[in-house]
Design an enzyme around this catalytic site. Sequence first.
Site, PDB file in Angstrom:
ATOM      1  N   GLU A 111      19.892 -67.086 -75.973  1.00 58.85           N
ATOM      2  CA  GLU A 111      19.060 -68.280 -75.840  1.00 58.85           C
ATOM      3  C   GLU A 111      19.818 -69.471 -76.401  1.00 58.85           C
ATOM      4  O   GLU A 111      20.290 -69.424 -77.539  1.00 58.85           O
ATOM      5  CB  GLU A 111      17.775 -68.118 -76.645  1.00 58.85           C
ATOM      6  CG  GLU A 111      16.752 -67.241 -75.993  1.00 58.85           C
ATOM      7  CD  GLU A 111      15.628 -66.912 -76.957  1.00 58.85           C
ATOM      8  OE1 GLU A 111      14.722 -67.723 -77.090  1.00 58.85           O
ATOM      9  OE2 GLU A 111      15.690 -65.842 -77.582  1.00 58.85           O
ATOM     10  N   SER A 116       6.861 -58.408 -82.701  1.00 59.29           N
ATOM     11  CA  SER A 116       6.093 -58.435 -81.487  1.00 59.29           C
ATOM     12  C   SER A 116       6.091 -57.006 -80.979  1.00 59.29           C
ATOM     13  O   SER A 116       7.142 -56.406 -80.822  1.00 59.29           O
ATOM     14  CB  SER A 116       6.793 -59.368 -80.508  1.00 59.29           C
ATOM     15  OG  SER A 116       5.904 -59.761 -79.535  1.00 59.29           O
ATOM     16  N   GLU A 127       6.132 -65.786 -86.480  1.00 64.68           N
ATOM     17  CA  GLU A 127       6.133 -64.452 -85.913  1.00 64.68           C
ATOM     18  C   GLU A 127       7.375 -63.687 -86.365  1.00 64.68           C
ATOM     19  O   GLU A 127       8.485 -64.193 -86.297  1.00 64.68           O
ATOM     20  CB  GLU A 127       6.117 -64.577 -84.387  1.00 64.68           C
ATOM     21  CG  GLU A 127       6.110 -63.273 -83.665  1.00 64.68           C
ATOM     22  CD  GLU A 127       7.257 -63.166 -82.697  1.00 64.68           C
ATOM     23  OE1 GLU A 127       7.400 -64.016 -81.833  1.00 64.68           O
ATOM     24  OE2 GLU A 127       8.036 -62.195 -82.827  1.00 64.68           O
ATOM     25  N   ARG A 160      15.083 -71.016 -86.626  1.00 69.27           N
ATOM     26  CA  ARG A 160      14.782 -69.579 -86.697  1.00 69.27           C
ATOM     27  C   ARG A 160      15.414 -68.750 -85.583  1.00 69.27           C
ATOM     28  O   ARG A 160      15.042 -67.609 -85.390  1.00 69.27           O
ATOM     29  CB  ARG A 160      13.282 -69.359 -86.745  1.00 69.27           C
ATOM     30  CG  ARG A 160      12.531 -69.925 -85.568  1.00 69.27           C
ATOM     31  CD  ARG A 160      11.082 -69.555 -85.680  1.00 69.27           C
ATOM     32  NE  ARG A 160      10.398 -69.772 -84.424  1.00 69.27           N
ATOM     33  CZ  ARG A 160       9.174 -69.362 -84.190  1.00 69.27           C
ATOM     34  NH1 ARG A 160       8.522 -68.698 -85.100  1.00 69.27           N
ATOM     35  NH2 ARG A 160       8.604 -69.597 -83.042  1.00 69.27           N
ATOM     36  N   HIS A 161      16.330 -69.331 -84.829  1.00 63.36           N
ATOM     37  CA  HIS A 161      16.977 -68.567 -83.766  1.00 63.36           C
ATOM     38  C   HIS A 161      18.452 -68.347 -84.045  1.00 63.36           C
ATOM     39  O   HIS A 161      19.160 -69.266 -84.421  1.00 63.36           O
ATOM     40  CB  HIS A 161      16.815 -69.291 -82.431  1.00 63.36           C
ATOM     41  CG  HIS A 161      15.438 -69.171 -81.869  1.00 63.36           C
ATOM     42  ND1 HIS A 161      14.497 -70.142 -81.994  1.00 63.36           N
ATOM     43  CD2 HIS A 161      14.851 -68.155 -81.177  1.00 63.36           C
ATOM     44  CE1 HIS A 161      13.379 -69.750 -81.407  1.00 63.36           C
ATOM     45  NE2 HIS A 161      13.552 -68.543 -80.918  1.00 63.36           N
ATOM     46  N   ARG A 188      14.877 -62.914 -90.379  1.00 65.39           N
ATOM     47  CA  ARG A 188      13.623 -63.659 -90.443  1.00 65.39           C
ATOM     48  C   ARG A 188      12.727 -63.156 -91.558  1.00 65.39           C
ATOM     49  O   ARG A 188      12.091 -63.944 -92.249  1.00 65.39           O
ATOM     50  CB  ARG A 188      12.868 -63.534 -89.119  1.00 65.39           C
ATOM     51  CG  ARG A 188      13.120 -64.701 -88.233  1.00 65.39           C
ATOM     52  CD  ARG A 188      12.082 -64.738 -87.126  1.00 65.39           C
ATOM     53  NE  ARG A 188      12.660 -65.403 -85.976  1.00 65.39           N
ATOM     54  CZ  ARG A 188      12.022 -65.588 -84.841  1.00 65.39           C
ATOM     55  NH1 ARG A 188      10.800 -65.122 -84.697  1.00 65.39           N
ATOM     56  NH2 ARG A 188      12.597 -66.208 -83.849  1.00 65.39           N
ATOM     57  N   ARG A 244      20.768 -62.261 -78.340  1.00 65.09           N
ATOM     58  CA  ARG A 244      19.930 -63.118 -77.503  1.00 65.09           C
ATOM     59  C   ARG A 244      20.770 -64.315 -77.079  1.00 65.09           C
ATOM     60  O   ARG A 244      21.276 -65.044 -77.936  1.00 65.09           O
ATOM     61  CB  ARG A 244      18.711 -63.638 -78.279  1.00 65.09           C
ATOM     62  CG  ARG A 244      17.752 -62.560 -78.726  1.00 65.09           C
ATOM     63  CD  ARG A 244      16.907 -62.022 -77.589  1.00 65.09           C
ATOM     64  NE  ARG A 244      16.418 -60.686 -77.885  1.00 65.09           N
ATOM     65  CZ  ARG A 244      15.255 -60.413 -78.449  1.00 65.09           C
ATOM     66  NH1 ARG A 244      14.447 -61.393 -78.775  1.00 65.09           N
ATOM     67  NH2 ARG A 244      14.891 -59.172 -78.676  1.00 65.09           N
TER      68      ARG A 244
END
Lengths: 536, 288
Positions: A310, A462, A459, A316-317, A510, A308
């Site tokens: 991001e 998903s 979360e 948490r990333h 996670r 990712r």
Amino acid sequence: MTKENVQGAAEEEQQAQSKKALKKQQKEAEKAAKKAEKQAKLAAEQQEADEDDFAKDRYGICPMVQSQQKLDRALVRVQDLTPEKAEQQIWVRARIHTSRAKGKQCFLVLRHQQFTVQALLAVGDRASKQMVKFAANLTKESIIDVEAVVKKVEQKIESCSQQDVELHVERIFVISQSEARLPLQLEDAVRPEGEGDEVRDGGEGRATVNQDTRLDNRVIDLRTTTSQAIFRLQSGVCQLFRDTLINKGFVEIQTPKIISAASEGGANVFTVSYFKTSAYLAQSPQLYKQMCICADFDKVFCVGPVFRAEDSNTHRHLTEFVGLDIEMAFNYHYHEVIDSITDTMVQIFKGLRDRFQTEIQTVNKQYPSEPFKFLEPTLRLEYKEAVAMLKAAGVEMGDEEDLSTPNEKLLGRLVKEKYDTDFYVLDKYPLAVRPFYTMPDPSNPKYSNSYDMFMRGEEILSGAQRVHDAQLLTERAMHHGIDLEKIKAYIDSFRYGAPPHAGGGIGLERVTMLYLGLHNVRQTSMFPRDPKRLTP
Amino acid sequence: MDRFRKGGGDDGNGEVDPALQALEDRQDEVLRRLQELKATVDGLAKTVTTPDADLDASTLSSAPAQPAFRGTAHLDSLLGKDLGALRDVVINANPAHPPLSLLVLHGLLCQRYQVLSSVHVHSSVSAVPPPLLSCLGPRHRDSYARQRFQLGFTLIWKDVAKLQMKFNTQSMCPIEGEANVARFLFRLLGAAPQDPVAATQMDGWIDMAVFQLAEGGSKERAAVLRSLNSALGRSPWLVGQELSLADIVCACCVLRAGPAASAPANVQHWLKSCQNLGHFDCVYPLLQ
């Protein structure tokens, strides 16, 4: 007169000075002589001692192990040192965790993985003065081979994991020597959070190691009992995931990570040069999982890296993590898939609770947290209910608004309060907040057949029922303003008969973090990658 | 093809003759009606041998079809404004002490409302006997759509010292004790006595059952059984002319305390009538 006087005074001064200097010189000479004498004496003593060191062949530094010989010697693991082994003479290979010399005795704490044991060397008929001195001077973290007798102790040794026995050392050899200065001290790295600060307030400064230092020296940090336990447990998560799914008749697949088009939006994807063109690093095996379903594999799962791009630096990333992905064809209702996934998660939680109790306790020593609670079968709430719960708690939000991170956490607390579970499923998300391939709810087109799963209010998964009808998929893609040309291959795979299917993906790091109640995903990633970290 | 079938029909070995089929159907129908009649008569016989003889026999053949309590209350007026979410009653119970009276009340609630029942096992308990997992009956056909229900009944087997109910965690503290939870659930049926004397009597019986029968020594138990016996000699039920929460809680406590055969005569009679009403069907499998 004044001149004479001055001269006289100067002379006197000179005389005094020279007198002082003389005295000083004399003193220094005396000192030097004493020193030399002492040294000579020491050397003589040393020589003497060396000469009559009866234990000379009981300690020392081994030549580098280049596989010259194959010794028939069984090395006992530290964790197996229990009272049953009392009075046995055994060999152990371990690291020197700490060493403390006290007169004619030397206490060592030997460590292997997350287990420690106390070892004792005392001057006597087995060990000489020199041997004890040698042991006391060994650098921390050196790897040694020790021959020792296991002895029961009267009082429990609180500082070690093996509390009922200690080792009485008879031989000690260095296999690999560590440099004297370590970039971080292991004791500092396992000190419970907050304890260091408290002590500092009390005046007795005790260091703690910050996250960046830990990660810069990951190899040493990974040796701490806490890290050892975390990653052993993480391996358990992976194994339990595989075992459970294979028992359910799933097939493990391997999908490419270099892909030609981004699967979920184009913004957060890494571009790599690919010969004369460019390619992307996979954000999820989504498309390939679904293609396998269309190719009649029915139930597939995949364990592998996910990327990712991001640029978010949160607890948490990560930019690369291990994804555990599931995709499954179902008969009539996508709840068949939810049930299958939640059961898999429950099996993982149960397996960890039953098989990894030691590891959980080890981590809890440094990072105390409540044990992970869950229900079987897993609690399933609907999005509308969650919104009603939040509204009752005073949160103002629209019915079809997505959950913000703080609201997710609050909802987690509300659910825990009522149902006392850290794991639950939230079903029937509003269609507007989900990706284009999400199947709309037949009874209310504003909602969808999609779900999230939460652990401790965060979360972890998903998922949704996917649209398996090429025409509806095209409509949904157009509604989302997606260029149909780019996803043509994906849509085409549903043209030749596709079974209804649903799935989801979990982040391994996670899950480990939230199961253990840790606060940063970097703690559960062995060599974490984030926007600011590319090494080690 | 046609000819072949015709020939087969004439032989009587192949296709079944329509006339024969009709005859068979008629026989099945007659047998079915006979069986129904037998069930009704059996039910009638049962009621005759018990004090609750005025019960309509036709409802007995297929369990209690009519709602037992027909109060006028509505869930909105009982529980406050509807927020568009399922009103979920969560009960934490220890599997070592299954809350029998609550299971009976669950059955009564199901007759009155659309109830979404679910049983969970909390991670604090490792193994739960299978009868406890199915104690709320089979899963509802519509259980995949939570919004279609008026009331949720979530039973969680958990390692708790005292039975606990959580309903509206924002405004209510958790309610402890099986009897108190039973009172709450009974009010949802809208059948709680309006008369203060009757209401107090009901509470009195419940307290007696819970504190002296369920938790008391053998002397206390015997005393309660004696007073139950004399009360049941005067009227068929403990409070008023109909089954009430007092009967449900007391009967469950008596049943749990030991075999019904050792109870005094009136109590035995009363247990039998409770059983005949069908509300206690869910309790018996758990008593073994």
